[in-house]
Design an enzyme around this catalytic site. Sequence first.
Site, PDB file in Angstrom:
ATOM      1  CE  LYS A 207     -14.444 -36.512  23.479  1.00 37.77           C
ATOM      2  NZ  LYS A 207     -14.581 -36.371  22.034  1.00 37.77           N
TER       3      LYS A 207
ATOM      4  N   GLY B 270     -20.376 -33.302  15.333  1.00 36.29           N
ATOM      5  CA  GLY B 270     -20.277 -33.142  13.888  1.00 36.29           C
ATOM      6  C   GLY B 270     -21.393 -32.328  13.260  1.00 36.29           C
TER       7      GLY B 270
ATOM      8  CB  ALA C  94     -19.840 -32.395  20.554  1.00 33.80           C
ATOM      9  N   GLY C  95     -20.107 -29.941  18.620  1.00 38.77           N
ATOM     10  CA  GLY C  95     -21.044 -29.003  18.018  1.00 38.77           C
ATOM     11  C   GLY C  95     -20.401 -27.759  17.445  1.00 38.77           C
TER      12      GLY C  95
ATOM     13  CB  ALA D 131     -13.331 -33.328  15.975  1.00 38.93           C
ATOM     14  CB  SER D 132     -16.564 -32.286  12.380  1.00 38.55           C
ATOM     15  OG  SER D 132     -16.731 -33.595  12.845  1.00 38.55           O
TER      16      SER D 132
END
Lengths: 67, 268
Positions: free
Chosen positions: B108, B169, B195-196, B217-218
Site C-alpha cells: 500500500k 483519521g 481514508a476518511g 482503520a481509525s
Amino acid sequence: MILVNGEHSELAPGATVQAVVARLGIEPEARGIAVAVDGEVVPRAAWGTFALSDEARVEVLTAMQGG
Amino acid sequence: MESAIAVEDAPLALGGLQLRSRLLLGTGGFPSMEVMADAIAASGTELVTVALRRVGSDARSARAGSLVQTLAAAGVAVLPNTAGCYTARDAVLTAQLAREAFETDLVKLEVIGDDDTLLPDAPELLRAAEQLVDDGFTVLPYTTDDPVLARRLVEVGCAAVMPAGSPIGSGMGIRNPYNLALVREAVTVPLVLDAGVGTASDAALAMELGCDAVMAASAIARAADPVRMARAMSAAVEAGRLARAAGRIPRRLYARASTPNEGLPELT
C-alpha cells in the site's frame, strides 16, 4: 562508528549484519524483520556474510501496527 | 435476487489474493492487541495493513513479534504500507524492506506531502509507483479522489487505486461523492476507498458509488467499541455492494406515489 537504528554501536568494522541482528535479541529465523544498510536492502540470505564498514548506517525494522 | 447474490459472491482479486471480504482493516490505533484481534474476527477481513518501524524504537515494538504472530493466527494476509514516507526514494526502499520482512509483493503505497492533511504528494507518488511496478510489486496507491491522477496511476501499472474520501483519521466521510463516482468511471482496476471513513454509513456510500472495497482503520480502532464497529463496517460494506448491484431509483424533486390511484373511492 557503526550506527544501528540511529544509535552508536560498539560493533567493530567488519562485523556482519547477522551480528547486529543478534545483538538486538532477534532470532536468525525470526519472521517480519528486514535490514537496510546505507539505504539498500540486505536480503536475509546475505546477513551472515555482509560485513559492515566503519561508517555503516544500519536500520533493523519490524512490523508495527499501522493504518 | 439471483444476480445480486452472484455479484456478492464474486471474490475481489488483488494481486494474487482472492478476497471474499471487501473490507480491509488498518491495524493501528487499537487500545490493545487483543481488541485488534477481536475486531479482525468481527470484521471478517482477510487483508490488513501493517507498518515497518525500527526494532526497539519504542515500547510498542516489544509487541512487534507478537503482531506478526497474531495476524498469522487470525489467518489474514498482510498488506505492508509505506506510511511516514515523504519521498519516492523513501517509499521505494520501505516497500523493498517490507517485501523482505513479510514475503509479499503487495504494497500500500503512501507518499505523504503534507503533515496537516496527510494528503499524497502526487508527483512523488507517481514516480514511486512506476519504480515499484518495474521492480515487480503489486502496487496499491493511496491517492486523492482525482480521476486524472487515478488514471495516470493505472497507466504506470498500479493494480488498484485507493482514494481518500477525506483526510486520514478525520472521520469526515466522503466529502466529494461526485469525484469518487468519476474515479469509478475513470478506472477498471479495483477501487478501494482508503481514508476518511468515520462510521458505517460512509462505508455503505463508498460501495454504492461503485467502490470494490473499503479500507477502515481509525474508524474501527478508535471507536468506543472497536469490535462492534468492525461488525457494523462489515455489514455496511455488504449492504452497499448489494445496493450498487440492485440499482437505486433515480432522485426526483417531486413525489411519486407508490400507491396506485385506480380504484380510489369517492367518499364525499
